[in-house]
Write a protein that holds these residues in place. Structure first.
Motif, short mmCIF file in Angstrom:
data_model
loop_
_atom_site.label_atom_id
_atom_site.label_comp_id
_atom_site.label_asym_id
_atom_site.label_seq_id
_atom_site.Cartn_x
_atom_site.Cartn_y
_atom_site.Cartn_z
N THR A 285 0.86 -1.31 0.19
CA THR A 285 0.14 -0.01 -0.08
C THR A 285 0.77 1.15 0.02
OG1 THR A 285 -0.08 -0.04 2.41
CG2 THR A 285 -1.72 -1.23 1.21
N SER A 286 0.43 2.31 -0.39
CA SER A 286 1.13 3.54 -0.66
C SER A 286 0.31 4.72 -1.24
CB SER A 286 2.17 3.37 -1.62
OG SER A 286 3.08 4.37 -1.65
N ASP B 155 2.16 -3.61 4.09
CA ASP B 155 1.43 -2.42 4.35
C ASP B 155 1.83 -1.29 5.00
OD1 ASP B 155 -1.26 -1.37 4.73
OD2 ASP B 155 -2.09 -2.87 5.86
N PHE B 156 2.46 -0.30 4.03
CA PHE B 156 3.13 0.92 4.47
C PHE B 156 2.29 2.16 4.58
CE2 PHE B 156 7.20 -1.42 2.96
CZ PHE B 156 7.37 -2.23 4.01
N ALA B 157 0.69 2.00 4.13
CA ALA B 157 0.19 3.19 4.16
C ALA B 157 -1.12 2.89 4.90
CB ALA B 157 0.04 3.74 2.62
N PRO C 97 3.65 2.90 9.45
CA PRO C 97 2.64 4.01 9.57
C PRO C 97 3.03 5.00 8.59
CG PRO C 97 4.34 4.23 11.33
CD PRO C 97 4.82 3.18 10.40
N GLY C 98 3.07 4.73 7.40
CA GLY C 98 2.78 5.70 6.22
C GLY C 98 1.77 6.72 6.42
#
Length: 415
Positions: free
Chosen positions: A192-193, A243-245, A279-280
């Motif tokens: 995710t981004s 899952d960075f966003a 936690p982007g």
């Protein structure tokens, strides 16, 4: 002989002319048609391939039950259950290549269930009088659905509605002919981004993961992207996720319409898919730019991203709540989870000296993550910003360790 077959679903008692018009357009273009009647009270002018009795029986009911209930919502749900089950079974049997469902609010409600029952890559078209309407909850939309507004088509054929119906018929047949369905020969990494102006890790990670033999799918975390990500995670389509966003978690928590649903950040864990999480943009709540901010963030500083989307900065207390929400979701995971925490900021605007920098807010979030991180989650803090090279390198190191230990299957390197 037709090259592709389209399942055409609708109430053939009240929409007989419109549905038959669609079927004739598909046939005139060389396609085949499989018809499914989901009406309750009346009958079509000629038998359909799948009758309303077949549909009701597929869901374990009868048309008589639907009628005797004297409740149109109950009747619709009986038919929706049967239609979804029937469509899924017929597709497994190779009976059709794409689906087109026609309806008003009742038919659209049923259509969403039918389309949700079919896998990614099956062309799914809904021709609806309420297409693009706020009546349709985002969480009910499949990842690859297409909707066409049924303009001027509430009752009977006319030149206005024929324009919509003929386009829909051509669109679904063309899609069925042209679609390149997912061929998961290589293990798939779901990521995710947001765009590169705010989050940049995918620029380094995508080629590095592909060099390791993985295919990489990057999902835009603006509500619908998160829904698609969660849908595939639930189906175990991913070998692992990055899952960075997770901003959609905060959007939902704060009451924003830009939500991926209550199950955001849970399906990979429940499906046993290993997760690397970061936690982007955790500190921003997105909302519809042409509407007022959600009540829970009213009065807070607004950043207008464009005319469609605006953001507000979370307060320190709200960031603590976001940290607890994330940790609570990750506690449900049944596979390895690493929470990768960059302590110098989590979006480009949150760098030292950046326009949305809040040292107090970041400190509150980090402190709460440390306090709330569940025992099944490995917390890895790194002294960098999420857009620094060190972040991407740390993520790759975690994945490489999982590959070595057998927690994640290795990629397939093509010669």
């Amino acid at each position: 002989m037709s090259d592709r077959t389209i399942l055409v679903v609708g109430t053939y008692d009240t929409k007989d002319d419109e549905l038959n018009y669609i079927c004739n357009v598909i046939r005139s273009q060389g396609g085949g048609v499989l018809t499914m009647d989901v009406s309750v009270l009346g009958d079509p002018t000629k038998p359909t391939d799948i009758s309303k009795h077949d549909v009701a029986a597929e869901g374990g009911h009868t048309i008589r039950e639907a009628i005797d209930g004297e409740d149109e919502n109950l009747a619709m749900q009986i038919m929706a259950k049967g239609a979804a089950g029937m469509a899924a079974r017929l597709h497994r049997e190779g009976r059709f290549d794409g689906v087109l469902v026609l309806g008003g609010t009742m038919g659209t409600d049923l259509a969403l269930d039918v389309c949700s029952a079919l896998p990614l890559g099956v062309p799914k078209y809904i021709v609806s009088t309420v297409a693009f309407s706020p009546l349709i909850p985002p969480e009910r939309l499949p990842a690859d659905i297409q909707m066409i507004l049924w303009a001027g088509g509430l009752y009977g054929l006319n030149s206005v509605c024929k324009a919509s119906l003929s386009q829909a018929a051509g669109a679904v047949l063309g899609a069925a002919r042209a679609v390149e369905k997912p061929q998961l020969g290589r293990p798939l990494i779901g990521m995710t981004s947001f765009g590169k102006t705010v989050l940049r890790y995918m620029v380094a990670l995508k080629p590095a993961l592909e060099a390791r033999g993985y295919e990489v799918a990057v999902f835009h975390a603006t509500g619908m992207g998160g829904r698609a990500f969660e849908s595939l995670a639930a189906e175990r389509a991913f070998a692992a996720v990055m899952d960075f966003a997770p901003q959609e978690v905060g959007n939902h928590l704060m009451g924003s319409a830009i939500s991926a649903g209550a199950d955001r950040m849970t399906n990979a864990g429940r499906a046993g898919v290993p997760q690397i999480v970061a936690p982007g943009c955790y500190d921003l709540v997105d909302f519809v730019g042409w509407q007022d901010p959600p009540p829970r963030v009213a009065g807070q500083e607004v950043h207008a991203h464009n005319r469609l989307l605006s953001s507000v900065m979370m307060t320190p207390d709200q960031r603590r709540g976001m940290a607890r929400e994330m940790c609570g979701k990750l506690a449900l995971a049944t596979a390895p989870v690493t929470l990768l925490l960059p302590t110098k900021g989590c979006n480009e605007w949150d760098r030292e000296g950046g326009p949305l920098r809040s040292a107090e807010g970041l400190a509150a979030f980090v402190e709460e993550i440390r306090a709330s991180c569940p025992s099944n989650v490995s917390l890895v803090e790194i002294d960098c910003h999420i857009n620094d090279a060190a972040f991407a390198e740390a993520a790759l190191k975690i994945l490489d360790d999982w590959i070595s230990s057998g927690s994640v299957r290795p990629g397939v390197i093509h010669a």
